[in-house]
Design a protein around this motif. Structure first.
Motif, PDB file in Angstrom:
ATOM      1  N   SER A  24      38.156  43.935  27.212  1.00  0.00           N
ATOM      2  CA  SER A  24      38.566  43.971  27.658  1.00  0.00           C
ATOM      3  C   SER A  24      38.432  43.181  29.092  1.00  0.00           C
ATOM      4  CB  SER A  24      38.093  45.634  28.497  1.00  0.00           C
ATOM      5  OG  SER A  24      36.806  45.284  29.123  1.00  0.00           O
ATOM      6  N   TYR A  25      39.963  43.834  30.095  1.00  0.00           N
ATOM      7  CA  TYR A  25      39.838  42.476  31.218  1.00  0.00           C
ATOM      8  C   TYR A  25      38.970  43.391  32.309  1.00  0.00           C
ATOM      9  CZ  TYR A  25      41.277  41.898  35.655  1.00  0.00           C
ATOM     10  OH  TYR A  25      41.526  41.111  36.994  1.00  0.00           O
ATOM     11  N   GLY A  26      38.424  44.626  32.893  1.00  0.00           N
ATOM     12  CA  GLY A  26      37.388  44.876  32.834  1.00  0.00           C
ATOM     13  C   GLY A  26      35.745  43.659  32.752  1.00  0.00           C
ATOM     14  N   ALA A  27      35.704  44.484  31.482  1.00  0.00           N
ATOM     15  CA  ALA A  27      34.850  43.527  30.959  1.00  0.00           C
ATOM     16  C   ALA A  27      34.409  42.131  31.464  1.00  0.00           C
ATOM     17  CB  ALA A  27      34.196  43.498  29.576  1.00  0.00           C
ATOM     18  N   LEU A  28      35.777  41.477  31.082  1.00  0.00           N
ATOM     19  CA  LEU A  28      35.607  40.170  31.307  1.00  0.00           C
ATOM     20  C   LEU A  28      35.310  39.316  32.864  1.00  0.00           C
ATOM     21  CD1 LEU A  28      38.657  37.904  29.232  1.00  0.00           C
ATOM     22  CD2 LEU A  28      36.408  37.692  29.130  1.00  0.00           C
ATOM     23  N   LYS A  29      35.951  41.115  33.842  1.00  0.00           N
ATOM     24  CA  LYS A  29      35.551  40.311  35.096  1.00  0.00           C
ATOM     25  C   LYS A  29      34.053  40.462  35.579  1.00  0.00           C
ATOM     26  CE  LYS A  29      37.368  42.125  39.614  1.00  0.00           C
ATOM     27  NZ  LYS A  29      38.256  43.607  40.330  1.00  0.00           N
ATOM     28  N   ARG A  30      33.766  41.755  34.847  1.00  0.00           N
ATOM     29  CA  ARG A  30      32.168  41.594  35.319  1.00  0.00           C
ATOM     30  C   ARG A  30      31.540  40.570  34.972  1.00  0.00           C
ATOM     31  NH1 ARG A  30      33.537  46.651  33.458  1.00  0.00           N
ATOM     32  NH2 ARG A  30      33.158  46.243  31.867  1.00  0.00           N
ATOM     33  N   LYS A  31      31.817  40.245  33.429  1.00  0.00           N
ATOM     34  CA  LYS A  31      30.603  39.276  32.781  1.00  0.00           C
ATOM     35  C   LYS A  31      30.801  37.797  33.811  1.00  0.00           C
ATOM     36  CE  LYS A  31      28.145  37.843  30.172  1.00  0.00           C
ATOM     37  NZ  LYS A  31      26.624  38.711  29.699  1.00  0.00           N
ATOM     38  N   SER A  32      32.530  37.672  34.193  1.00  0.00           N
ATOM     39  CA  SER A  32      32.853  36.366  34.502  1.00  0.00           C
ATOM     40  C   SER A  32      32.086  35.648  36.166  1.00  0.00           C
ATOM     41  CB  SER A  32      34.312  36.079  34.279  1.00  0.00           C
ATOM     42  OG  SER A  32      34.501  37.001  35.454  1.00  0.00           O
ATOM     43  N   GLY A  33      32.214  37.665  36.865  1.00  0.00           N
ATOM     44  CA  GLY A  33      32.013  36.949  38.388  1.00  0.00           C
ATOM     45  C   GLY A  33      32.714  37.097  39.363  1.00  0.00           C
ATOM     46  N   LEU A  34      34.472  36.523  38.730  1.00  0.00           N
ATOM     47  CA  LEU A  34      35.248  36.173  39.551  1.00  0.00           C
ATOM     48  C   LEU A  34      35.982  37.445  39.746  1.00  0.00           C
ATOM     49  CD1 LEU A  34      37.140  33.815  36.280  1.00  0.00           C
ATOM     50  CD2 LEU A  34      35.718  33.229  38.438  1.00  0.00           C
ATOM     51  N   LYS A  35      36.944  37.183  41.050  1.00  0.00           N
ATOM     52  CA  LYS A  35      37.353  38.110  41.399  1.00  0.00           C
ATOM     53  C   LYS A  35      38.339  38.888  40.893  1.00  0.00           C
ATOM     54  CE  LYS A  35      35.575  36.798  45.935  1.00  0.00           C
ATOM     55  NZ  LYS A  35      36.273  35.782  47.673  1.00  0.00           N
ATOM     56  N   ASP A  36      39.874  39.746  41.100  1.00  0.00           N
ATOM     57  CA  ASP A  36      40.622  39.635  40.528  1.00  0.00           C
ATOM     58  C   ASP A  36      42.105  38.754  40.283  1.00  0.00           C
ATOM     59  OD1 ASP A  36      40.918  42.183  39.132  1.00  0.00           O
ATOM     60  OD2 ASP A  36      41.115  43.444  41.122  1.00  0.00           O
ATOM     61  N   LYS A  37      41.978  37.974  41.360  1.00  0.00           N
ATOM     62  CA  LYS A  37      43.033  36.921  41.510  1.00  0.00           C
ATOM     63  C   LYS A  37      42.671  35.745  40.577  1.00  0.00           C
ATOM     64  CE  LYS A  37      43.625  35.298  46.081  1.00  0.00           C
ATOM     65  NZ  LYS A  37      44.302  35.210  47.192  1.00  0.00           N
ATOM     66  N   GLU A  38      41.275  35.452  40.960  1.00  0.00           N
ATOM     67  CA  GLU A  38      40.871  33.939  39.766  1.00  0.00           C
ATOM     68  C   GLU A  38      40.604  34.596  38.717  1.00  0.00           C
ATOM     69  OE1 GLU A  38      37.462  32.759  43.383  1.00  0.00           O
ATOM     70  OE2 GLU A  38      37.128  34.648  41.948  1.00  0.00           O
ATOM     71  N   LEU A  39      40.669  35.529  38.435  1.00  0.00           N
ATOM     72  CA  LEU A  39      40.607  35.596  36.682  1.00  0.00           C
ATOM     73  C   LEU A  39      42.621  35.906  36.041  1.00  0.00           C
ATOM     74  CD1 LEU A  39      39.282  37.104  34.001  1.00  0.00           C
ATOM     75  CD2 LEU A  39      39.204  39.103  35.019  1.00  0.00           C
ATOM     76  N   GLY A  40      42.658  36.451  36.676  1.00  0.00           N
ATOM     77  CA  GLY A  40      44.198  37.090  36.883  1.00  0.00           C
ATOM     78  C   GLY A  40      45.221  35.332  36.423  1.00  0.00           C
ATOM     79  N   ALA A  41      44.371  34.785  37.251  1.00  0.00           N
ATOM     80  CA  ALA A  41      45.038  33.220  37.429  1.00  0.00           C
ATOM     81  C   ALA A  41      44.253  32.275  36.282  1.00  0.00           C
ATOM     82  CB  ALA A  41      44.715  32.069  38.650  1.00  0.00           C
ATOM     83  N   ALA A  42      42.900  32.456  35.842  1.00  0.00           N
ATOM     84  CA  ALA A  42      43.295  31.636  34.740  1.00  0.00           C
ATOM     85  C   ALA A  42      43.194  32.923  33.412  1.00  0.00           C
ATOM     86  CB  ALA A  42      41.263  31.603  34.531  1.00  0.00           C
ATOM     87  N   ILE A  43      43.548  33.911  33.399  1.00  0.00           N
ATOM     88  CA  ILE A  43      44.203  34.148  31.817  1.00  0.00           C
ATOM     89  C   ILE A  43      45.683  34.283  31.931  1.00  0.00           C
ATOM     90  CG2 ILE A  43      45.499  36.518  31.232  1.00  0.00           C
ATOM     91  CD1 ILE A  43      42.933  38.247  31.861  1.00  0.00           C
TER      92      ILE A  43
END
Length: 72
Positions: A24-43
């Motif tokens: 899930s997006y939330g699990a990836l965010k928690r585990k990666s430690g990335l902020k929303d903007k960073e995770l969105g760009a990586a995805i």
């Protein structure tokens, strides 16, 4: 944030997805430690390279590695 940082963050996400589970997006965010903007760009980076599969289930976005098979 620049292209180099986005690429590094995409690598982090790729490593997490390498277990071939659907995250899930939330699990990836928690585990990666990335902020929303960073995770969105990586995805976005991985999606543009056709490396991942995105699926929406109810209110949650799920991400998993795509399976690319090329027969040449």
């Amino acid at each position: 944030m620049n292209k180099s940082e986005i690429g590094l963050n995409a690598g982090k996400v790729w490593q997490l997805l390498s277990d071939y589970a659907k995250w899930s997006y939330g699990a990836l965010k928690r585990k990666s430690g990335l902020k929303d903007k960073e995770l969105g760009a990586a995805i976005g980076w991985l999606a543009r390279e056709d490396k991942i599969v995105l699926s929406q289930e109810e209110d949650e976005l799920y991400i998993s590695l795509g399976v690319n098979v090329y027969i040449g």
